[in-house]
Structures are given as structure tokens and as C-alpha cells.
Design a protein around this motif. Sequence first.
Motif, short mmCIF file in Angstrom:
data_model
loop_
_atom_site.label_atom_id
_atom_site.label_comp_id
_atom_site.label_asym_id
_atom_site.label_seq_id
_atom_site.Cartn_x
_atom_site.Cartn_y
_atom_site.Cartn_z
N LYS A 68 -8.06 5.95 3.45
CA LYS A 68 -7.01 5.80 2.42
C LYS A 68 -5.72 5.12 3.17
CE LYS A 68 -7.67 10.26 0.24
NZ LYS A 68 -7.09 11.76 0.07
N GLY A 69 -4.70 4.49 2.06
CA GLY A 69 -3.58 3.95 2.39
C GLY A 69 -3.75 2.41 2.82
N ASP A 70 -3.17 1.69 3.77
CA ASP A 70 -3.26 0.44 4.25
C ASP A 70 -4.49 0.22 4.83
OD1 ASP A 70 -2.73 -2.30 4.30
OD2 ASP A 70 -1.44 -1.99 5.99
N ILE A 71 -5.56 -0.79 4.12
CA ILE A 71 -6.54 -1.03 4.80
C ILE A 71 -6.73 -2.43 5.22
CG2 ILE A 71 -7.67 0.92 3.31
CD1 ILE A 71 -8.57 -1.47 1.48
N GLN A 72 -5.89 -3.42 5.02
CA GLN A 72 -6.08 -4.59 5.60
C GLN A 72 -6.73 -4.67 6.69
OE1 GLN A 72 -5.41 -7.38 3.64
NE2 GLN A 72 -6.74 -8.41 5.16
N LYS A 73 -6.25 -4.14 8.12
CA LYS A 73 -6.89 -4.06 9.45
C LYS A 73 -8.19 -3.72 9.18
CE LYS A 73 -2.50 -3.64 12.01
NZ LYS A 73 -1.84 -2.61 12.90
N VAL A 74 -8.49 -2.52 8.53
CA VAL A 74 -9.98 -2.16 8.51
C VAL A 74 -10.94 -3.16 7.88
CG1 VAL A 74 -11.35 -0.17 7.60
CG2 VAL A 74 -9.19 0.35 8.39
N VAL A 75 -10.39 -3.76 6.85
CA VAL A 75 -10.94 -4.89 6.09
C VAL A 75 -11.61 -5.89 7.20
CG1 VAL A 75 -11.35 -6.52 4.20
CG2 VAL A 75 -9.99 -4.50 3.89
N SER A 76 -10.76 -6.15 7.81
CA SER A 76 -10.87 -7.59 8.67
C SER A 76 -11.74 -7.09 9.90
CB SER A 76 -9.56 -8.21 9.41
OG SER A 76 -8.60 -8.72 8.47
N THR A 77 -11.52 -5.90 10.67
CA THR A 77 -12.21 -5.46 11.44
C THR A 77 -13.83 -5.44 10.92
OG1 THR A 77 -10.40 -4.42 12.38
CG2 THR A 77 -12.54 -3.38 13.08
#
Length: 478
Positions: A68-77
Motif C-alpha cells: 500500500k501507499g507509495d510504490i515507486q521504489k518497489v516498482v523499480s526494485t
Amino acid sequence: MSSSMSRNTIWSFLSIVGVQFINIMTNVALARILSPETFGILGMAIVFAGFAFVVQEAGLNSYLIFKKGDIQKVVSTTFWLNIIFSIVIAGALYFSSGAIADFYRDTHVITILHFICIGILVGSIGSTHRALLMKNNQFKDVTKVDILAEVVSSIAAIILALYINGLLAVSAKYVFRPFIQSLVVFKYSKYRIQFAIYMDELKDLFLYSANVLGSQLFMYMNNNVDFFLVGRFLGDKILGIYTLAFQWGALARYYLSGAVMRVVFPEVSRQQDDPRKLKDMYLNVVSKLAFITLPICFGLALVAHEFIYVLYGEKWMDVVPVLQLLLIAGGISSISVVGGPVLRGIGRPDLEMKLSVFSFVSFTALVLIGVKHGLLAVAIAECCRVVLVETTRLWLIRKHLGVSVRAVCKQLLPTVQSLVLMIIVLYGMNLLEIEINVLILFVLKIAIGAAAYIAGSFIFNKSQSKWILNYVKKKQAA
């Protein structure tokens, strides 16, 4: 079931069923061109290659959907880890292809494995963005991507079978399908990928993904140990027969229920803090799944002889008794298997992993006993596994979601009553041994069986009948 969930389920259903319809029709065409041995060789290769597909479809991508929440870092990782893992797995598969061929005593397996390695690498590029489409409920776009990829890969397979080589034909789909998916998926998913792996995201990502991936890997091994042992001990021809039977036996479990499960997981993740809604959702989904999948599985089992003869021809008739058993097993598990994404959605993927371990160990033991007595005994082993595992899964749902067995049985009873009526009618037709053209008999049985189930539904299952009628009316009004 909410309107958004119903809409997404329909698109997910169209995606999986549309893809599998094209896939099945392609396999029917290929089965008339190629021999059972060729399909058996493909089955040998897929047993090992499927590990890579599990990594791409589960694990990291499941955490991305759950987060949940901000996922930009998770997307790239997730994007870069998917590519790295795929390179490692494809490399391992490529260099072990010789050993796999030696194990099966069939060098033709190498050709298929090498093509699958290419598909693994290509597919990893679009894997993360495909998960994002599901997270954002863009199931309509997923459907467009999947259907286009399946059509292109199917055309390529048939052309190769007719004019070049059978092994290339059955391998083609594992290259063309991921290529088209990765190429087109970026049209619908616009997330910007940063050239970075964020270390602060790795701990939570790996803790969650490890359980999901572990569960999926054990589930995969559980679903393929029969292919592994049949190919090793009974040979490519028998494995080809088993592969065809399993494809249809898995119709409800993987394709119909799979369409619902892809929607249930994101939906449960959003509702994970409201146990009452989760209970109602689970019972509603189970009821509707049973209403759709049970008549398909049991009905097809009762017309299996005519079905195989009409679609595949006389050379495939050994499939019939195996298919009937696998359809029964598939029908039963298609109802309760939805408990898997529910457990993941409430943050307990570890329970699903433990269940997968139990399933793998028990099924391996059952198949090792059964394979010594032939293919029919392997199918019986699958039926026994389903009873053991799905009973345990239902117990876990009762314990962690608070849904009683009585409540589940109450939801299923009207469908079972309608189903019994259909079975009695079709079984009676089989006893009559009507001597007419096989195609006409096949169509006649389908029509009468469907009529019996519909009549039974209006008598015993009024709630689901109204649900279907209301849905049709809304579509007509739209």
C-alpha cells in the motif's frame, strides 16, 4: 460481490478463458498434426521450465500488488530483480538441459528447453508492469494483451507444425507469447522505472515474497510431480496422453477459478482490515464458483468419450478414463482453491506455503505408489491428494477467517442439488447406449445436460439463477 469486483472478475475470466480457448483450439489442431510423443516431450521440458514461470508470476510481483501507499521504489526494485532472477534461472536451465535430456533419455527435450530460455528472458521485461495492471484493476487491458499474445503465438505454432518442425511448433508459444506481452504491456502501464534497486525496500519485499514464492514453488512441484514421474517411468507417449487429460482436467481449477483468484487477491488486500466483509466475499465467491465450475467438470466427465473422439480422433481414446478422474478432482479443488489468495491477502502467505509443502509431500508419495500400476492409478492419486489438501485448506479458512464448514456447505447445497439432477440425466443417457453419429450424440448430450442443470438451478438454486438473469439484463440494457 461488489460491482467493481464483478467487472474485474469478468475481464479476468475473459482473459484466462479467452487465452485458454485459443490455446486449446491450437492444441486440438496440433494434436491432429503431431503425435502424442511430441506433446510428451513438451511435458518433460515444462516440468523443469515452469519454475521460472512461477518466479515471474508470483514472489516479487505478489508483494507489489500487496503493498500500500507509495510504490515507486518497489516498482523499480521489483523490475530489476525480476530481470536478474530471470537471467540466473534461464542460464541455469540452459546449461542443465543436457542433464535433463539424460534423465528422460530423450535429446529432443533440449530443443524445447533452449527456446523456453529465450522466452523467460523476454518475459521478465514486462512482468512488473503486468503486475501493476492487476494492482490497478486494469483487467480489461490485461485481457487485450493476453489475447493478442496468444493469437500471434498460436498462429506461429500452427505454421511451424505444418511447414517446418513439430518440436519448433510446440516451443514457439513460449517465445512469441512473452515477447508480445512484454512489447504491448507498456502501452497500458506508464510507471517510470528508475535505474536503481532500493535496499530499504528489500527486507519487507523478501520477507513477504519468500513465503509467497515458497508456497507457489511447492504448489508447482505438487502440480508437476506427476508429469515428472510419468515421463521418467512411463515414457513420452504416455506422458503425452496424460498431458492432454490434465489440460482439460485443470480447466476449472486453473482457468476458471484462476480468473477469479487474480481478482480476489488484490481485493482481499484492500479489505484485509474488515473481517466481516472478507467472510461475505469468500462465501459469495465460493458459491458462484461452484455454480459455474461444477457442471462444466462433471458434465464433461460424463461426455468424455464422445468429446475426445470428436475433437482429437481415435488415436487419443486412451485419454478418456484418466480425463474423467482428473475432471472430478479439478471440479472439487476449483471451489476451495480460492482460499489461497484469501490467506495471502490477509497477510498469511506462510499458511499457504505450509499447505503447499503438505500437498507436495503427500502427492509425491501417492504418485510414487500409483505410477507402478499405470496411468489410471496416477489419476486416482490426484483425486486422493485433492481430498486431503482441500479439506485442510477449508480448515485453515475456518480457523483464520472464521468461516464455518456449515456456512460453506449451505452455500454449496443448491448447486449440488442441481448438479445431481444433471448427472442422473446424463448417466441415464449413457446407460441407454444410443447408436447414432458420435458428433450428433455429443451435441445432444451437451444440450440435454445443460437443460437439466438450468432446470435444476431454477428449482433448487434461485439466488444464483437470479444473479445470472440480472447480469444478462444489465448487459442487454447497456
